[in-house]
Design an enzyme around this catalytic site. Structure first.
Site, PDB file in Angstrom:
ATOM      1  N   MET A  48      81.268  88.264  39.306  1.00 29.99           N
ATOM      2  CA  MET A  48      79.840  88.014  39.478  1.00 29.99           C
ATOM      3  C   MET A  48      79.142  88.214  38.142  1.00 29.99           C
ATOM      4  O   MET A  48      79.482  89.129  37.403  1.00 29.99           O
ATOM      5  CB  MET A  48      79.241  88.980  40.507  1.00 29.99           C
ATOM      6  CG  MET A  48      77.722  88.844  40.681  1.00 29.99           C
ATOM      7  SD  MET A  48      77.022  90.010  41.878  1.00 29.99           S
ATOM      8  CE  MET A  48      76.972  91.506  40.879  1.00 29.99           C
ATOM      9  N   ASN A  49      78.126  87.345  37.835  1.00 26.91           N
ATOM     10  CA  ASN A  49      77.212  87.677  36.748  1.00 26.91           C
ATOM     11  C   ASN A  49      75.773  87.461  37.192  1.00 26.91           C
ATOM     12  O   ASN A  49      75.373  88.077  38.189  1.00 26.91           O
ATOM     13  CB  ASN A  49      77.572  87.005  35.419  1.00 26.91           C
ATOM     14  CG  ASN A  49      77.686  85.515  35.407  1.00 26.91           C
ATOM     15  OD1 ASN A  49      78.626  84.928  35.962  1.00 26.91           O
ATOM     16  ND2 ASN A  49      76.757  84.842  34.747  1.00 26.91           N
ATOM     17  N   ASP A  50      74.972  86.660  36.545  1.00 29.74           N
ATOM     18  CA  ASP A  50      73.520  86.647  36.739  1.00 29.74           C
ATOM     19  C   ASP A  50      73.083  86.609  38.201  1.00 29.74           C
ATOM     20  O   ASP A  50      73.576  85.792  38.981  1.00 29.74           O
ATOM     21  CB  ASP A  50      72.908  85.413  36.072  1.00 29.74           C
ATOM     22  CG  ASP A  50      73.305  85.264  34.620  1.00 29.74           C
ATOM     23  OD1 ASP A  50      73.964  86.150  34.075  1.00 29.74           O
ATOM     24  OD2 ASP A  50      72.937  84.223  34.031  1.00 29.74           O
ATOM     25  N   GLN A  66      75.662  84.250  40.297  1.00 33.79           N
ATOM     26  CA  GLN A  66      76.715  83.501  39.623  1.00 33.79           C
ATOM     27  C   GLN A  66      78.066  84.090  40.037  1.00 33.79           C
ATOM     28  O   GLN A  66      78.297  85.292  39.898  1.00 33.79           O
ATOM     29  CB  GLN A  66      76.536  83.581  38.115  1.00 33.79           C
ATOM     30  CG  GLN A  66      75.338  82.809  37.587  1.00 33.79           C
ATOM     31  CD  GLN A  66      75.544  81.311  37.625  1.00 33.79           C
ATOM     32  OE1 GLN A  66      76.127  80.741  36.715  1.00 33.79           O
ATOM     33  NE2 GLN A  66      75.064  80.660  38.671  1.00 33.79           N
ATOM     34  N   TRP A  74      84.852  85.040  34.212  1.00 35.24           N
ATOM     35  CA  TRP A  74      83.965  83.894  34.341  1.00 35.24           C
ATOM     36  C   TRP A  74      84.778  82.627  34.540  1.00 35.24           C
ATOM     37  O   TRP A  74      85.800  82.417  33.893  1.00 35.24           O
ATOM     38  CB  TRP A  74      83.099  83.798  33.081  1.00 35.24           C
ATOM     39  CG  TRP A  74      81.997  82.799  33.171  1.00 35.24           C
ATOM     40  CD1 TRP A  74      80.722  83.020  33.597  1.00 35.24           C
ATOM     41  CD2 TRP A  74      82.074  81.412  32.824  1.00 35.24           C
ATOM     42  NE1 TRP A  74      79.983  81.862  33.546  1.00 35.24           N
ATOM     43  CE2 TRP A  74      80.789  80.850  33.078  1.00 35.24           C
ATOM     44  CE3 TRP A  74      83.077  80.577  32.358  1.00 35.24           C
ATOM     45  CZ2 TRP A  74      80.496  79.508  32.859  1.00 35.24           C
ATOM     46  CZ3 TRP A  74      82.794  79.240  32.127  1.00 35.24           C
ATOM     47  CH2 TRP A  74      81.522  78.718  32.368  1.00 35.24           C
ATOM     48  N   ARG A 177      68.572  75.305  30.413  1.00 37.52           N
ATOM     49  CA  ARG A 177      69.054  75.893  31.666  1.00 37.52           C
ATOM     50  C   ARG A 177      68.175  77.036  32.199  1.00 37.52           C
ATOM     51  O   ARG A 177      67.206  77.436  31.596  1.00 37.52           O
ATOM     52  CB  ARG A 177      70.466  76.421  31.451  1.00 37.52           C
ATOM     53  CG  ARG A 177      70.627  77.469  30.363  1.00 37.52           C
ATOM     54  CD  ARG A 177      72.085  77.944  30.362  1.00 37.52           C
ATOM     55  NE  ARG A 177      72.337  78.992  29.392  1.00 37.52           N
ATOM     56  CZ  ARG A 177      72.933  78.809  28.235  1.00 37.52           C
ATOM     57  NH1 ARG A 177      73.309  77.600  27.867  1.00 37.52           N
ATOM     58  NH2 ARG A 177      73.157  79.831  27.432  1.00 37.52           N
ATOM     59  N   ASP A 178      68.604  77.515  33.371  1.00 41.12           N
ATOM     60  CA  ASP A 178      68.093  78.719  34.032  1.00 41.12           C
ATOM     61  C   ASP A 178      66.645  78.576  34.483  1.00 41.12           C
ATOM     62  O   ASP A 178      65.774  79.380  34.126  1.00 41.12           O
ATOM     63  CB  ASP A 178      68.226  79.947  33.127  1.00 41.12           C
ATOM     64  CG  ASP A 178      69.611  80.094  32.527  1.00 41.12           C
ATOM     65  OD1 ASP A 178      70.564  79.548  33.115  1.00 41.12           O
ATOM     66  OD2 ASP A 178      69.744  80.755  31.486  1.00 41.12           O
ATOM     67  N   GLU A 229      67.988  82.946  27.299  1.00 41.37           N
ATOM     68  CA  GLU A 229      68.500  82.635  28.633  1.00 41.37           C
ATOM     69  C   GLU A 229      67.607  83.252  29.708  1.00 41.37           C
ATOM     70  O   GLU A 229      66.772  84.116  29.435  1.00 41.37           O
ATOM     71  CB  GLU A 229      69.923  83.195  28.827  1.00 41.37           C
ATOM     72  CG  GLU A 229      70.966  82.627  27.901  1.00 41.37           C
ATOM     73  CD  GLU A 229      72.352  83.169  28.202  1.00 41.37           C
ATOM     74  OE1 GLU A 229      73.271  82.347  28.341  1.00 41.37           O
ATOM     75  OE2 GLU A 229      72.524  84.400  28.295  1.00 41.37           O
ATOM     76  N   TRP A 311      77.740  90.884  28.163  1.00 41.89           N
ATOM     77  CA  TRP A 311      78.741  89.869  27.807  1.00 41.89           C
ATOM     78  C   TRP A 311      79.729  90.357  26.746  1.00 41.89           C
ATOM     79  O   TRP A 311      80.802  89.780  26.588  1.00 41.89           O
ATOM     80  CB  TRP A 311      78.035  88.598  27.316  1.00 41.89           C
ATOM     81  CG  TRP A 311      77.559  87.739  28.450  1.00 41.89           C
ATOM     82  CD1 TRP A 311      76.273  87.412  28.756  1.00 41.89           C
ATOM     83  CD2 TRP A 311      78.376  87.102  29.438  1.00 41.89           C
ATOM     84  NE1 TRP A 311      76.236  86.622  29.877  1.00 41.89           N
ATOM     85  CE2 TRP A 311      77.508  86.405  30.311  1.00 41.89           C
ATOM     86  CE3 TRP A 311      79.744  87.057  29.680  1.00 41.89           C
ATOM     87  CZ2 TRP A 311      77.977  85.674  31.404  1.00 41.89           C
ATOM     88  CZ3 TRP A 311      80.209  86.330  30.772  1.00 41.89           C
ATOM     89  CH2 TRP A 311      79.335  85.644  31.614  1.00 41.89           C
TER      90      TRP A 311
END
Length: 506
Positions: A48-50, A66, A74, A177-178, A229, A311
């Site tokens: 899992m991330n964001d 994510q 990832w 993005r995002d 980001e 990260w």
């Protein structure tokens, strides 16, 4: 299309494997896994991330994230999904959004379309996300990221992608993005805050389908040690004065290394954001709070959650079936520092539901060391400590265990800074930069106030009512269940409150 077919078959194979591993994981007692947080959200298995698409609807908090369901690093990004009634007890749901012919599903947001502007139905949940197309990326045209939408009319149980995606094509920006979307009531329109390489670009739309560029912000402002980001834009009230806060995550370039989230306070008129002061400020000075955003549809309340990792080492941390957790949900507010506004963050009031009855000690004199281990041992590495020190004096809390692991949290008057030192807090050799002392400048006067929340393998420190915050993960051999207060000169702790915290994971 051939490339997508290969990708799709690989994804199906990975997900089939993931289901097998998930069954094995569910058969285990998740709560007993080493380093597994007990009251922070973690996926039962895999990467899992964001946090994505955080939204509140009809009494339920939705957290999307994510997720790589095929491994613990990832990989092909999906939107995982979890729900909660109180932001403390989370229940993981089936994956919400899968990769498709437009690409994998990168970060984004979700809104409640109360007025049916998009035509998907009144109060439909609409997810706005980045499609990342690997085949186009490999062609190096810079057009591989663009924005798509999906909708749910059953409160997030099932999702349909809009047939005319993408709704916002890439104009030629490599990092595009995002999207974080919110309703701008003054002009009856949606506003998108988008990360575009080294700046933020604002777009607007009447219906979530057609988007118009409004303005850009930040090309020469703020920290630029890495790509921008996961932005967010929201209003906060300070004594009747409305201010707008812009969050921008950056990787690398954080104040203590790796990834972190900066913020700006200023004015937004539906088109342009203008900061009051261009100086760089940080939401959290610890190394383990990244890509955090706020929940949609909470009215005037702004509640933030971040990814509790970095990260620099996220793919190397020594957990087995799963990787990563989220921070506690935090209530955001504003305070004044001189003539400037600063962002504050404190644990949400809902946390009281899992905190056991507190014990209080008053007027403790600490000459060199004061041991309260016998009072917290029973908490088994899950507890909260609140303390107030008379004046501004050096203080260090040594959190240890019988194995000799040591985490130090404190304040140093010489540098007027709070810190977390994890150099000896268990396993640290998995990444060269992990063992470190992280510091944060104090932004208040008078007595020192600290709230420290420990959950198995994480520490969240809220100083001076959330004016300064540090978050750090660590990996002890066993719970840190011993606590000594250390002083370089005699000091008085006016009040020390401590309590155990109940397990909340399912």
């Amino acid at each position: 299309m051939r490339n997508f077919k290969i990708f799709y078959l690989l994804s199906v194979a990975m997900i089939a494997g993931a289901c097998s591993v998930s069954k094995q994981t569910n058969a285990q007692t998740v709560a007993n896994e080493p380093h597994r947080p007990q009251f922070h959200f973690t996926p039962k298995a895999h990467w899992m991330n964001d946090p994505n698409g955080m939204v509140f609807l009809n009494g339920t908090y939705h957290l999307f994230f994510q997720h790589n369901p095929g491994g613990t690093t990832w990989g092909p990004m999906h939107w995982g999904h979890a729900t909660s009634k109180d932001m403390m007890h989370w229940e993981e749901q089936p994956i919400a959004l899968y990769p498709d012919s437009l690409g994998t599903i990168f970060s984004g947001s979700a809104v409640v379309d109360k007025n049916n502007t998009a035509g998907f139905g009144k109060n439909a949940l609409v997810a706005i996300y980045t499609c990342h197309n690997k085949a186009i990326e490999d062609a190096k045209t810079g057009l591989h990221q663009y924005q798509g939408i999906a909708y749910s009319t059953d409160e997030g149980k099932t999702w349909t992608k809009y047939e005319k995606n993408p709704v916002l094509p890439n104009p030629g920006i490599w990092d595009f993005r995002d999207p974080k979307v919110r309703w701008y009531e003054a002009e009856k329109k949606w506003v998108m805050t988008l990360a575009t390489k080294d700046r933020i670009t604002f777009y607007s739309s009447p219906n979530l389908k057609q988007w118009t560029k409004e303005s850009e912000f930040g090309e020469k402002l703020g920290a630029h040690g890495g790509v921008w980001e996961c932005p967010d834009l929201f209003p906060l009230d300070y004594n009747g004065q409305k201010k707008w806060v812009l969050l921008v995550s950056i990787n690398p370039g954080g104040p203590n290394g790796g990834s972190a989230t900066q913020y700006f306070v200023g004015h937004f008129d539906g088109k342009t954001f203008i900061p009051d002061n261009p100086v760089t400020r940080w939401v959290d000075y610890g190394t383990d709070n990244y890509a955090g955003v706020t929940f949609s549809n909470l009215g005037d309340r702004q509640v933030f959650m971040g990814w509790m990792s970095n990260w620099q080492y996220a793919e190397r941390v020594p957990t087995q079936n799963w990787r990563s957790a989220n921070t506690l949900p935090r209530e955001l507010g504003l305070a004044k520092s001189g003539n400037d506004f600063i962002l504050t963050s404190t644990p949400v009031k809902e946390m009281a539901t899992i905190i056991n009855k507190a014990s209080v000690l008053q007027n403790i004199t600490v000459n060199t060391s004061y041991d309260i281990s016998d009072k917290i041992q029973a908490y088994n590495g899950k507890y909260v400590v609140d303390l107030e020190v008379d004046g501004q004096k050096d203080i260090a809390l040594h959190l240890t265990n019988a194995k000799g692991d040591l985490l130090v949290i404190g304040y140093e008057k010489a540098g007027n800074a709070f810190y977390i030192d994890r150099t000896k807090a268990g396993e640290v050799n998995f990444e060269p930069g992990f063992a470190k002392k992280m510091t944060a400048p104090r932004n208040a006067q008078g007595n020192i106030n600290l709230k420290i929340i420990i959950d198995a393998a994480s520490a969240e420190v809220f100083a001076d009512s959330g004016r300064t915050v540090l978050t750090a993960i660590f990996f002890p051999q066993e719970p840190l269940n011993l606590l000594h207060i250390k002083a370089t000169a005699p000091l008085k702790v006016l009040k020390l409150k401590h309590a155990g915290i109940a397990t909340a994971i399912k």
